[in-house]
Design a protein around this motif. Structure first.
Motif, PDB file in Angstrom:
ATOM      1  N   LYS A  72     -10.999   6.823  40.398  1.00  0.00           N
ATOM      2  CA  LYS A  72      -9.895   6.714  39.459  1.00  0.00           C
ATOM      3  C   LYS A  72     -10.213   7.492  38.196  1.00  0.00           C
TER       4      LYS A  72
ATOM      5  N   TYR B 191      -9.238   7.883  33.965  1.00  0.00           N
ATOM      6  CA  TYR B 191      -8.692   7.207  32.794  1.00  0.00           C
ATOM      7  C   TYR B 191      -8.941   8.073  31.565  1.00  0.00           C
TER       8      TYR B 191
ATOM      9  N   GLN C  91     -10.285  -0.629  31.129  1.00  0.00           N
ATOM     10  CA  GLN C  91      -9.098  -0.253  31.893  1.00  0.00           C
ATOM     11  C   GLN C  91      -9.331  -0.417  33.391  1.00  0.00           C
ATOM     12  N   VAL C  92     -10.556  -0.114  33.852  1.00  0.00           N
ATOM     13  CA  VAL C  92     -10.883  -0.243  35.276  1.00  0.00           C
ATOM     14  C   VAL C  92     -10.711  -1.687  35.729  1.00  0.00           C
TER      15      VAL C  92
ATOM     16  N   ASN D 252      -9.090  -4.165  34.303  1.00  0.00           N
ATOM     17  CA  ASN D 252      -7.699  -4.608  34.201  1.00  0.00           C
ATOM     18  C   ASN D 252      -6.850  -4.035  35.333  1.00  0.00           C
ATOM     19  N   ASP D 253      -7.070  -2.762  35.646  1.00  0.00           N
ATOM     20  CA  ASP D 253      -6.321  -2.108  36.718  1.00  0.00           C
ATOM     21  C   ASP D 253      -6.662  -2.714  38.074  1.00  0.00           C
ATOM     22  N   MET D 254      -7.926  -2.954  38.326  1.00  0.00           N
ATOM     23  CA  MET D 254      -8.348  -3.516  39.613  1.00  0.00           C
ATOM     24  C   MET D 254      -7.838  -4.938  39.781  1.00  0.00           C
TER      25      MET D 254
ATOM     26  N   GLY E  75      -5.083  -6.166  38.376  1.00  0.00           N
ATOM     27  CA  GLY E  75      -3.638  -6.173  38.522  1.00  0.00           C
ATOM     28  C   GLY E  75      -3.145  -5.532  39.801  1.00  0.00           C
ATOM     29  N   THR E  76      -3.764  -4.421  40.206  1.00  0.00           N
ATOM     30  CA  THR E  76      -3.287  -3.671  41.366  1.00  0.00           C
ATOM     31  C   THR E  76      -3.868  -4.171  42.678  1.00  0.00           C
ATOM     32  N   TYR E  77      -5.164  -4.508  42.675  1.00  0.00           N
ATOM     33  CA  TYR E  77      -5.855  -4.855  43.916  1.00  0.00           C
ATOM     34  C   TYR E  77      -6.280  -6.314  43.997  1.00  0.00           C
TER      35      TYR E  77
ATOM     36  N   THR F 266      -1.463  11.508  36.565  1.00  0.00           N
ATOM     37  CA  THR F 266      -1.316  10.647  35.388  1.00  0.00           C
ATOM     38  C   THR F 266      -2.236  11.066  34.252  1.00  0.00           C
TER      39      THR F 266
END
Length: 197
Positions: A114, A116, A127-128, A130-132, A134-136, A160
């Motif tokens: 990923k 960022y 961010q990693v 939070n992203d993991m 929320g997404t996974y 992005t």
């Protein structure tokens, strides 16, 4: 009885809560450890690892977890030589980061890459996670950060990230409510404000 006790003394029994910024800040630590010296091996091999944790205690705990899995060195027979906080060199400059991750899902183990944009490596790691989450739906204990690399604009792969590599990029604010002069300002108005400038 308990109702009246908490009604009268509930506010006094509350524990002080630390500020949220203090709890949620990820920090990068450099931990060096080794197996304890013995007669057979007076100079054991050193293991150095860079870890992201919220404090040095958690960083040492993660260090023993990874060293125990990969090198079969236990905390009971090992020792920590150094735990050092790694600081960002340029914390006021925006940078691109490529993060390689391995995480365990309900079905198996997966590798991810990923990208960022952030001011620091710690911000990118926040961010990693939070992203993991929320997404996974991946928890902290299931995520392993393999590498965090600072990238040049030409080396970025994700759209992005590339969309911000425009020197003429602008962020207009089209819907603005213009404040009237104080002499003409009222609490209530007979017409809706015009927000399209």
């Amino acid at each position: 009885f308990f109702f009246f006790f908490f009604f009268f003394f509930g506010n006094r029994c509350k524990m002080p809560i630390r500020p949220r910024t203090e709890r949620d800040v990820w920090k990068e630590f450099s931990v060096i450890g080794r197996h304890q010296p013995t007669d057979k091996d007076p100079h054991p091999k050193l293991y150095k690892m860079k870890l992201f944790a919220k404090n040095d205690i958690a960083a040492r705990s993660r260090f023993w977890y990874y060293v125990g899995v990969q090198e079969k060195v236990k905390k009971r027979t090992g020792e920590i030589l150094e735990t050092r906080l790694v600081r960002e060199r340029n914390p006021k400059t925006i940078k691109n980061f490529g993060v390689t991750i391995r995480y365990d899902s309900r079905t198996g183990t997966h590798n991810l890459y990923k990208e960022y944009r952030d001011l620091s490596r710690n911000g990118a790691i926040k961010q990693v996670y939070n992203d993991m989450a929320g997404t996974y739906r991946a928890r902290f204990r299931n995520i392993s950060i393999i590498s965090v690399d600072e990238l040049k604009a030409k080396d970025c792969k994700r759209a992005t990230t590339k969309q911000f590599h425009d020197a003429k990029i602008r962020f207009p604010l089209p819907h603005r409510i213009l404040k009237a002069n104080k002499a003409f300002r009222t609490t209530f108005s007979a017409k809706r404000p015009t927000t399209h400038v």
